[in-house]
Every structure is written in structure tokens, then in C-alpha cells.
Design an enzyme around this catalytic site. Structure first.
Site, PDB file in Angstrom:
ATOM      1  N   HIS A  25       0.861  -1.176   0.000  1.00 43.63           N
ATOM      2  CA  HIS A  25       0.000   0.000   0.000  1.00 43.63           C
ATOM      3  C   HIS A  25       0.903   1.232   0.000  1.00 43.63           C
ATOM      4  CE1 HIS A  25      -2.326  -3.058   2.286  1.00 43.63           C
ATOM      5  NE2 HIS A  25      -3.427  -2.452   1.874  1.00 43.63           N
ATOM      6  N   ASP A  82       2.302   2.147   3.382  1.00 43.96           N
ATOM      7  CA  ASP A  82       3.337   1.263   3.919  1.00 43.96           C
ATOM      8  C   ASP A  82       4.727   1.781   3.607  1.00 43.96           C
ATOM      9  OD1 ASP A  82       1.188  -0.498   4.377  1.00 43.96           O
ATOM     10  OD2 ASP A  82       1.510  -1.478   2.443  1.00 43.96           O
TER      11      ASP A  82
END
Length: 435
Positions: A99, A102
Site C-alpha cells: 500500500h 506502507d
């Protein structure tokens, strides 16, 4: 190189008799299974979020992991990228997934966050070229920030919808740039907590519009990968609009997207929906929307999506049986959407979790292939449904017989069928022969 995995060498296949905890006992990437390398069947990916962004907290306590990249901005994100690709390389994982949240810290604005994402993508691009590790899929985190507390695409505020759309575009651009083979949409808060403040028809139309724009943008930019939706029934919302494979397929049909979008199915989400994982895989295959899988498991006592590494070979074998029968993965793969337990604080624990998961999947794949090659199970299914191959049965199935026609035949031929055993116990024993 960093010193996070200091002293640890690349994980090798040593065979079933090995007692080395930092070696594969069953995952041999070059082993041929049904005419194809094991690595090419399984297409393993490491999840960036659980491996490098999760801090080990739970509802009753905060961080238990101490990672050198947790506190900091872009320099910390760059260090995290260095360690991440070291893990991918040590494991020999051909893919990873992420993501946006992240891999980069949140910026002060959309523009700032996107600039940071692209800066990390520059690093990823270099590391992909250096290591050969590829991107299985990218996605946007549209659930953690408080702006998304009422959903992203389904939010009652059109400005949140617009922010989510722009964020998806930025992440699709990065995914395409990095050669990603899929783009995933996981609606972490695309659902409702209470119907008291929800217009469900409005929110479903918003979600359909967003997904349609994603598909349009895929074609406009020439992205060759698959667009995937990840079903999840609940947690954190009371009810998710992408509850399970059946719900997603109905949604896709309603908005005319069933030929454009496939599913990324997670084991833990299937269990939360009250299904087995193989049920969800088989149903996706039946509908022609099987794309990719997130491999993990739940703790059956907790009732929560615990995201543990898989260790149940019979369950995994049945899932890979249906994947193999569907022709195997094309753009999809086996992503370890799994995290360590909050007491597993050592760097080696990251390796132990992935090694065990990869070995479990390798055993499951080989068992599934053995079931198919043996043929006994498929022969049973063929025999059980053999009656449907007769001309009269085919005529019923094709819609060439009315209720009146069928009733007349039942009366004329005095049809009074006798029940036949489903032989479940025999089949359970048969499957266990291979695992």
C-alpha cells in the site's frame, strides 16, 4: 546492505530431512510440478505492510516491535526499503506487494504524499532492476487516515470521494511504472457501521462509479495487469459491501464490470464470511473472476482476522486443487498477507514465518497436483454428475424443456429416483492420502 538481518545467508532448499530452521524443507523453486516450476505455480509475494509497517500492537497495547525505520520521515522510509528488499532476496521471493501508506510517510497534502510515493518508487525501480524481485500488485490505503472514517468511495462527502480517486490514480501510475502485474482495491471501510445514517443505494452507486473509473483509466493508460477487488465481510465496519466472492460478483454484474474485474481472495476474510477458503476459490473460478490470493489463516477461537502464517496443509491443498483446475495463476500469485505474533520480535522471526508459510504452500501444491494426477477424485466427481450428460438432461439444462414437459416425462416413465451416497467420508480419506 543493512545490518538488520546481519549474519543470515540466503534461504536454501535442503529437503524434508533438514533440521535447519533457516532452510526450506519442501519449497524447491525449480522442482517441476505438472510440467511447471514450483516457483512459477506459486508466485510468492511478501506483503510490505505486515512485514515492515505493523508495529505489533493490539487493542490492549501498543508497539512491541523495535524497528529502526518506525520513527522518522523519508530517510526512515528509504531504510525500510533497503531492509525489505533484503528480506525478499533472502527468501528468494519473486514478488512483493504494498500500500502507499506502507512505503512512505503521509505528507501535509495530496501533492506532498504523492511526491513522497514517487520518491520511494524511484528506489523500488532501482532495486527491482538490481534484484529481479517484481511487483505482484500495488494498492492504496484508503482506510487508515481519519478522513476515511466514513469510507472512501462510499463516503457521504464528495471531496473524500475525489481525494480517494486521486490517490488511486497515483498508485495505479506507480504500479504501472514498476511493472506491477495487478492493481488491487481493498475497501477497508467501504461499508457501514449503522443503517441509521446510511443510504445504501447511494453508496453502492458511488462505489460502482469509482470502480468503473479505475477500469477506464486502466485502458486509457495501457496498464496490462488485472484489476482486483478483495472481498471482506466485516472488521472494521459492521458490514462491507464486498462481503464475499458471491457479493462481489453480484456487484460486478450490476455495474457491468464482470468481464473487467477479478478478485483477490484472502483466507482470513473467507473464514470471517463463514466460508472455507476453497469455497471462495472454487466460486470465483466458477464465475471466471479468480485473480490472486492472500495466503494466511485465522485463529478459530478469536473470531478476528488474525493474519497468521499458514500451517494447515490439507486446507491449503484443497485451495490449490481448485486453482490448478482453473488453469493456475496468470497475473495473480500467492501473497503472504500474514504477520508475526506480537511476541515474535526478532528479525529471524520474519524469516521463520515466511519459510513455514512457503513450505506449507509447497506441500499443498504438490498434494493438489498428486490428487489431479491420480485421477480418483476427479473420476468420482465425473461419475456423480454423469447423468447430466444424457440428451434429456442436457435438454433440460439448455432450457429446451418446460415444467410441463418434464412433468409429463416423470409421469410417463414413472421416474422415482433412489438416493445415492455422497461418500463424504470416503472422499475425506482419499484426500488425506495425498497430504
Amino acid at each position: 546492505m543493512t545490518d538488520f538481518f546481519k549474519g543470515i545467508e540466503k534461504i536454501r532448499y535442503e529437503g524434508p530431512e533438514s533440521t535447519n530452521p533457516l532452510a526450506f524443507r519442501h519449497y524447491n523453486p525449480d522442482e517441476m510440478v505438472m510440467g511447471k516450476r514450483m516457483e512459477d505455480h506459486l508466485r510468492f509475494a511478501v506483503a510490505y505492510w505486515h512485514s515492515f509497517a505493523w508495529e505489533g500492537g493490539d487493542p490492549f497495547g501498543g508497539r512491541t516491535f523495535e524497528r529502526p525505520w518506525f520513527d522518522g520521515e523519508m530517510d526512515a522510509a528509504r531504510h525500510k526499503a533497503d531492509v525489505a528488499f533484503e528480506l525478499f532476496t533472502l527468501l528468494g521471493s519473486p514478488y512483493f506487494c504494498f500500500h502507499d501508506a506502507d512505503v512512505r510517510p503521509e505528507g501535509e497534502s495530496y501533492q506532498d504524499s504523492t511526491k513522497r510515493l514517487n520518491a520511494i518508487a524511484d528506489i523500488f525501480e532501482e532495486k527491482i532492476a538490481q534484484t529481479g524481485v517484481k511487483l505482484l500488485w500495488g494498492t492504496a490505503n484508503l482506510f487508515s487516515n481519519r478522513r476515511f472514517m466514513g469510507g472512501a468511495a462510499t463516503n457521504p462527502d464528495p471531496d473524500v470521494f475525489a481525494y480517494a480517486a486521486a490517490t488511486i490514480k497515483a498508485n495505479m501510475d506507480v504500479t504501472r511504472r514498476l511493472g506491477g502485474e495487478n492493481y488491487v482495491l481493498w475497501g477497508g471501510r467501504e461499508g457501514y457501521e449503522t443503517l441509521l445514517n446510511t443510504r445504501m443505494d447511494q453508496e453502492l452507486d458511488q462505489l460502482g462509479r469509482m470502480l468503473s473509473m479505475v477500469v477506464d483509466y486502466k485502458h486509457k493508460t495501457g496498464f496490462k495487469g488485472a484489476i482486483l477487488v478483495e472481498p471482506k465481510p466485516q472488521e472494521p465496519t459492521k458490514h462491507q459491501y464486498d462481503y464475499d466472492v458471491a457479493t462481489v460478483y453480484g456487484f460486478l454484474k450490476k455495474y457491468g464490470l464482470e468481464d473487467e474485474v477479478k478478485v483477490n481472495i484472502e483466507v482470513g476474510h473467507a473464514i470471517l464470511a463463514g466460508h472455507t477458503f476453497e469455497h471462495e476459490v472454487a466460486l470465483a473460478s466458477a464465475h471466471g473472476i479468480l485473480g490472486s490470493i492472500d495466503m494466511n489463516r485465522n485463529d478459530y477461537q478469536s473470531g478476528w482476522d488474525t493474519d497468521q502464517f499458514p500451517n494447515n496443509v490439507p486446507e491449503v491443498a484443497l485451495a490449490y486443487y481448485h486453482i490448478l483446475k482453473a488453469g493456475g495463476f496468470s497475473t495473480g500469485g500467492t501473497n503472504f498477507d500474514a504477520k508475526l505474533r506480537r511476541q515474535s520480535i526478532d528479525p529471524q522471526d520474519l524469516l521463520h514465518g515466511h519459510i513455514g508459510g512457503m513450505d506449507t504452500c509447497a506441500r499443498g501444491l504438490k498434494a493438489a497436483a498428486a490428487i489431479i494426477e491420480d485421477g480418483s477424485y476427479d473420476a468420482f466427481l465425473e461419475d456423480r454428475y454423469a447423468g447430466w450428460k444424457t440428451p434429456e438432461a442436457q435438454a433440460m439444462l439448455r432450457g429446451e424443456r418446460t415444467l410441463e414437459d418434464i412433468t409429463a416425462r416423470v409421469e410417463a416413465d414413472n421416474i422415482n429416483p433412489r438416493p445415492r451416497s455422497g461418500r463424504q467420508e470416503y472422499l475425506e480419506n482419499l484426500i488425506n492420502r495425498f497430504v
